[in-house]
Design an enzyme around this catalytic site. Structure first.
Site, short mmCIF file in Angstrom:
data_model
loop_
_atom_site.label_atom_id
_atom_site.label_comp_id
_atom_site.label_asym_id
_atom_site.label_seq_id
_atom_site.Cartn_x
_atom_site.Cartn_y
_atom_site.Cartn_z
N HIS A 1 -4.82 1.94 7.11
CA HIS A 1 -3.34 2.37 7.16
C HIS A 1 -3.21 3.51 6.22
O HIS A 1 -2.58 4.70 6.48
CB HIS A 1 -2.34 1.41 7.11
N GLU A 2 -3.55 3.48 4.96
CA GLU A 2 -3.32 4.37 3.93
C GLU A 2 -4.33 5.60 4.27
O GLU A 2 -3.87 6.74 3.98
CB GLU A 2 -3.65 3.89 2.58
N GLN B 1 3.11 10.00 1.09
CA GLN B 1 4.44 9.22 1.31
C GLN B 1 5.53 9.50 0.09
O GLN B 1 6.49 9.24 0.27
CB GLN B 1 4.26 7.85 1.37
N CYS C 1 6.00 0.44 8.07
CA CYS C 1 5.52 1.57 6.86
C CYS C 1 6.76 1.88 6.17
O CYS C 1 7.82 2.23 6.76
CB CYS C 1 4.95 2.81 7.81
N LEU C 2 6.51 2.24 4.62
CA LEU C 2 7.66 2.46 3.96
C LEU C 2 8.11 3.82 4.37
O LEU C 2 9.45 4.08 4.24
CB LEU C 2 7.38 2.57 2.42
N HIS D 1 -2.60 7.94 6.53
CA HIS D 1 -1.55 8.68 5.89
C HIS D 1 -2.36 10.15 5.46
O HIS D 1 -1.64 10.99 5.37
CB HIS D 1 -0.93 8.16 4.63
N GLY E 1 0.85 -1.23 0.03
CA GLY E 1 0.07 -0.09 -0.06
C GLY E 1 0.80 1.33 -0.04
O GLY E 1 2.23 1.34 0.48
ZN ZN Z 1 2.54 3.80 5.69
#
Ligand code: ZN
Length: 182
Positions: A132-133, A53, A90-91, A136, A48
């Site tokens: 989660h997204e 991000q 998380c990236l 963000h 995702g």
């Molecule tokens: Zn994330």
């Protein structure tokens, strides 16, 4: 149209804490951003990715847990059911894993890249990733779900990583410490 490659923004970057604004015109530049986001997500072995991000505070997310790619614009959760706790990475918060309690089943309304309204009923992992997204888009990160004690440890770990030279790569073991990268 922007040709520059997108880059993952990491913890400490103010763009991750800003609230995103809805997309008004679903045009070719919006579609272009979504496809670049998907490419980057796959390249980073993520499941995702949200626009903040990559430094864009617009309500756009991409998700693929292995059962097909979703590109969602202006996503809103309209109903939630049940509970589940999944350990998330998380990236944008490399090397950190946090157990996050979320709804197990959600219903989401969004627009697709052709500006058509879509409704998705998601459960389990897919529901987790979409929540989660969407976090963000509100400027919320997995760190915010950690206990105070864990938060201190995470901050220390991330500060340590930042103080390393910019070109220095994060050791593989650290970067991949969490199975799910979102
Ligand atoms: Zn994330």
């Amino acid at each position: 149209m922007e040709e520059t490659a997108l880059k993952i923004r990491v913890f400490g970057d103010a763009v991750l804490r800003k609230k995103s604004i809805p997309v008004k015109n679903i045009d070719s530049s919006c579609r272009d951003t979504l496809s670049k986001m998907a490419q980057l997500m796959y390249a980073q072995s993520g499941i995702g990715l949200a626009a903040p991000q990559v430094g864009i505070n617009r309500e756009m997310i991409v998700v693929d847990i292995g059962s097909g790619l979703y590109k969602l614009i202006n996503p809103k959760i309209v109903s939630k059911e049940g509970r589940q706790t999944i350990e998330e990475g998380c990236l944008s918060v490399p090397g950190v894993c946090v157990k996050v309690k979320r709804a197990r089943i959600i219903k989401v309304r969004a627009m697709d890249e052709s500006a058509r309204p879509v409704t998705i009923k998601a459960q389990g992992l897919l529901a987790c990733v979409i929540q989660h997204e969407i976090d963000h888009l509100k400027g919320k990160l997995i760190v915010d779900y950690a206990s105070l004690w864990k938060k201190l440890r995470i901050t220390k770990h991330l500060e340590g990583m930042r103080s390393k030279s910019k070109d220095e790569k994060v050791p593989e073991s650290e970067a991949k410490s969490c199975k799910l990268q979102l």
